[in-house]
Design a protein around this motif. Sequence first.
Motif, PDB file in Angstrom:
ATOM      1  N   ARG A  33       0.833  -1.205   0.000  1.00  0.00           N
ATOM      2  CA  ARG A  33       0.000   0.000   0.000  1.00  0.00           C
ATOM      3  C   ARG A  33       0.870   1.259   0.000  1.00  0.00           C
ATOM      4  O   ARG A  33       0.528   2.250  -0.660  1.00  0.00           O
ATOM      5  CB  ARG A  33      -0.926  -0.010   1.227  1.00  0.00           C
ATOM      6  N   ALA A  34       2.002   1.226   0.697  1.00  0.00           N
ATOM      7  CA  ALA A  34       2.918   2.366   0.691  1.00  0.00           C
ATOM      8  C   ALA A  34       3.433   2.634  -0.716  1.00  0.00           C
ATOM      9  O   ALA A  34       3.496   3.791  -1.157  1.00  0.00           O
ATOM     10  CB  ALA A  34       4.077   2.104   1.651  1.00  0.00           C
ATOM     11  N   GLU A  35       3.792   1.584  -1.428  1.00  0.00           N
ATOM     12  CA  GLU A  35       4.276   1.743  -2.803  1.00  0.00           C
ATOM     13  C   GLU A  35       3.175   2.308  -3.701  1.00  0.00           C
ATOM     14  O   GLU A  35       3.423   3.175  -4.554  1.00  0.00           O
ATOM     15  CB  GLU A  35       4.754   0.396  -3.347  1.00  0.00           C
ATOM     16  N   GLU A  36       1.948   1.821  -3.508  1.00  0.00           N
ATOM     17  CA  GLU A  36       0.821   2.285  -4.314  1.00  0.00           C
ATOM     18  C   GLU A  36       0.544   3.764  -4.080  1.00  0.00           C
ATOM     19  O   GLU A  36       0.345   4.539  -5.028  1.00  0.00           O
ATOM     20  CB  GLU A  36      -0.408   1.443  -3.974  1.00  0.00           C
ATOM     21  N   LEU A  37       0.547   4.169  -2.812  1.00  0.00           N
ATOM     22  CA  LEU A  37       0.303   5.570  -2.486  1.00  0.00           C
ATOM     23  C   LEU A  37       1.418   6.463  -3.009  1.00  0.00           C
ATOM     24  O   LEU A  37       1.173   7.584  -3.453  1.00  0.00           O
ATOM     25  CB  LEU A  37       0.169   5.732  -0.964  1.00  0.00           C
ATOM     26  N   ALA A  38       2.648   5.956  -2.957  1.00  0.00           N
ATOM     27  CA  ALA A  38       3.781   6.732  -3.449  1.00  0.00           C
ATOM     28  C   ALA A  38       3.635   7.022  -4.936  1.00  0.00           C
ATOM     29  O   ALA A  38       3.935   8.132  -5.402  1.00  0.00           O
ATOM     30  CB  ALA A  38       5.087   5.992  -3.176  1.00  0.00           C
ATOM     31  N   VAL A  39       3.139   6.045  -5.696  1.00  0.00           N
ATOM     32  CA  VAL A  39       2.907   6.262  -7.125  1.00  0.00           C
ATOM     33  C   VAL A  39       1.806   7.293  -7.327  1.00  0.00           C
ATOM     34  O   VAL A  39       1.936   8.237  -8.115  1.00  0.00           O
ATOM     35  CB  VAL A  39       2.554   4.935  -7.827  1.00  0.00           C
ATOM     36  N   ASP A  40       0.705   7.141  -6.598  1.00  0.00           N
ATOM     37  CA  ASP A  40      -0.446   8.019  -6.771  1.00  0.00           C
ATOM     38  C   ASP A  40      -0.135   9.471  -6.416  1.00  0.00           C
ATOM     39  O   ASP A  40      -0.683  10.399  -7.013  1.00  0.00           O
ATOM     40  CB  ASP A  40      -1.625   7.534  -5.915  1.00  0.00           C
ATOM     41  N   LEU A  41       0.735   9.672  -5.421  1.00  0.00           N
ATOM     42  CA  LEU A  41       0.997  11.029  -4.929  1.00  0.00           C
ATOM     43  C   LEU A  41       2.410  11.507  -5.244  1.00  0.00           C
ATOM     44  O   LEU A  41       2.909  12.434  -4.618  1.00  0.00           O
ATOM     45  CB  LEU A  41       0.719  11.121  -3.421  1.00  0.00           C
ATOM     46  N   ASP A  42       3.033  10.864  -6.226  1.00  0.00           N
ATOM     47  CA  ASP A  42       4.341  11.301  -6.709  1.00  0.00           C
ATOM     48  C   ASP A  42       5.375  11.354  -5.585  1.00  0.00           C
ATOM     49  O   ASP A  42       6.122  12.329  -5.434  1.00  0.00           O
ATOM     50  CB  ASP A  42       4.211  12.676  -7.388  1.00  0.00           C
ATOM     51  N   LEU A  43       5.429  10.267  -4.810  1.00  0.00           N
ATOM     52  CA  LEU A  43       6.383  10.182  -3.701  1.00  0.00           C
ATOM     53  C   LEU A  43       7.410   9.057  -3.898  1.00  0.00           C
ATOM     54  O   LEU A  43       8.240   8.838  -3.011  1.00  0.00           O
ATOM     55  CB  LEU A  43       5.635   9.939  -2.384  1.00  0.00           C
ATOM     56  N   THR A  44       7.376   8.367  -5.028  1.00  0.00           N
ATOM     57  CA  THR A  44       8.207   7.179  -5.217  1.00  0.00           C
ATOM     58  C   THR A  44       9.686   7.484  -5.015  1.00  0.00           C
ATOM     59  O   THR A  44      10.408   6.739  -4.331  1.00  0.00           O
ATOM     60  CB  THR A  44       7.975   6.580  -6.614  1.00  0.00           C
ATOM     61  N   GLU A  45      10.166   8.573  -5.586  1.00  0.00           N
ATOM     62  CA  GLU A  45      11.585   8.906  -5.469  1.00  0.00           C
ATOM     63  C   GLU A  45      11.952   9.410  -4.079  1.00  0.00           C
ATOM     64  O   GLU A  45      13.142   9.590  -3.779  1.00  0.00           O
ATOM     65  CB  GLU A  45      11.963   9.950  -6.519  1.00  0.00           C
TER      66      GLU A  45
ATOM     67  N   GLY B  91      -3.438   9.985   5.130  1.00  0.00           N
ATOM     68  CA  GLY B  91      -4.878  10.058   5.337  1.00  0.00           C
ATOM     69  C   GLY B  91      -5.666   9.146   4.413  1.00  0.00           C
ATOM     70  O   GLY B  91      -6.842   8.860   4.668  1.00  0.00           O
ATOM     71  N   LEU B  92      -5.010   8.683   3.328  1.00  0.00           N
ATOM     72  CA  LEU B  92      -5.681   7.831   2.336  1.00  0.00           C
ATOM     73  C   LEU B  92      -5.315   6.362   2.468  1.00  0.00           C
ATOM     74  O   LEU B  92      -5.779   5.541   1.661  1.00  0.00           O
ATOM     75  CB  LEU B  92      -5.321   8.313   0.929  1.00  0.00           C
TER      76      LEU B  92
ATOM     77  N   LEU C 253      -4.560  16.694  -7.202  1.00  0.00           N
ATOM     78  CA  LEU C 253      -4.724  15.443  -6.457  1.00  0.00           C
ATOM     79  C   LEU C 253      -6.131  15.324  -5.872  1.00  0.00           C
ATOM     80  O   LEU C 253      -6.752  14.258  -5.914  1.00  0.00           O
ATOM     81  CB  LEU C 253      -3.688  15.361  -5.345  1.00  0.00           C
ATOM     82  N   VAL C 254      -6.641  16.431  -5.328  1.00  0.00           N
ATOM     83  CA  VAL C 254      -7.982  16.402  -4.737  1.00  0.00           C
ATOM     84  C   VAL C 254      -9.032  16.114  -5.809  1.00  0.00           C
ATOM     85  O   VAL C 254      -9.953  15.312  -5.606  1.00  0.00           O
ATOM     86  CB  VAL C 254      -8.278  17.734  -4.017  1.00  0.00           C
ATOM     87  N   ARG C 255      -8.896  16.753  -6.971  1.00  0.00           N
ATOM     88  CA  ARG C 255      -9.847  16.480  -8.058  1.00  0.00           C
ATOM     89  C   ARG C 255      -9.772  15.023  -8.510  1.00  0.00           C
ATOM     90  O   ARG C 255     -10.792  14.404  -8.817  1.00  0.00           O
ATOM     91  CB  ARG C 255      -9.554  17.404  -9.239  1.00  0.00           C
ATOM     92  N   ARG C 256      -8.579  14.464  -8.561  1.00  0.00           N
ATOM     93  CA  ARG C 256      -8.424  13.056  -8.955  1.00  0.00           C
ATOM     94  C   ARG C 256      -9.126  12.123  -7.971  1.00  0.00           C
ATOM     95  O   ARG C 256      -9.728  11.119  -8.366  1.00  0.00           O
ATOM     96  CB  ARG C 256      -6.945  12.692  -9.041  1.00  0.00           C
TER      97      ARG C 256
END
Length: 257
Positions: free
Chosen positions: A118-130, A152-153, A180-183
């Motif tokens: 889930r951490a990896e998934e959220l990182a992709v969604d919120l541009d946090l991977t790097e 929070g997600l 992000l909020v609109r997405r």
Amino acid sequence: MPIISTAGLARTFTGRSGPVEAVRGIDLTVRPGEILGLLGPNGAGKTTTLRMLTTLLAPTGGAATVAGHDLVKDPAAVRRRIGYVAQSGGLDPQETVRSELVLQGRLYGLDRTRANARAEELAVDLDLTELLDRPTPALSGGQRRRLDLAMGLTHRPEILFLDEPTTGLDPGSRADLWTLVRRLRDEHGTTVVLTTHYLDEADALADRIVVVDRGTVVAEGSPAALKAAHGAATLQDAFLAITGRGPAPVDTTPVAV
């Protein structure tokens, strides 16, 4: 059916000089998948209202249901269905982005494997991977807010409460957070309730706006409807007309030179 419904929701604090009515009776309905902007002057009761709706503060009057559950009778069920991002966030300076996200997942009952996924998934969604292995103190303001939002997600909430989510961010980071909020609304059907002092933000993001002043709702409607109702060209002009709080007077006293 509304996903949030309140009737006379109120909160009175007991101070040294007597009771203080922070919220005097909020009647509110929020539709599923809606972005609702909660506006009001400082001290209007916005944050107190959010803290009640997220079960962090017990109401002293009225009633409310959130995601189909009674706010007072079943707060645990409410908490399972909502996410909350506070004004100041709550990142641990000893942790990395990854460890913060994994810990959040574990707190929501995920085993370590699922929490890491889930951490990896959220990182992709919120541009946090790097940034996953970066310590949280090394993050910029915009990166911190994206991490706050990711936390929070974690449990895929139906409703996300955001308390002044872009305060202090630069224009580019603000625009990224708006996207992000609109997405969340468009791709996941997430209901979003946000407070903000940026009227351009409310105008750009909110499907509907509720204006709170002195602990009660004084106006509501779409940004366009509020502007039309008050003959205003901007939401700021409509807000000032609704609350009766115009700009500070200009000092015209001559200055000796």
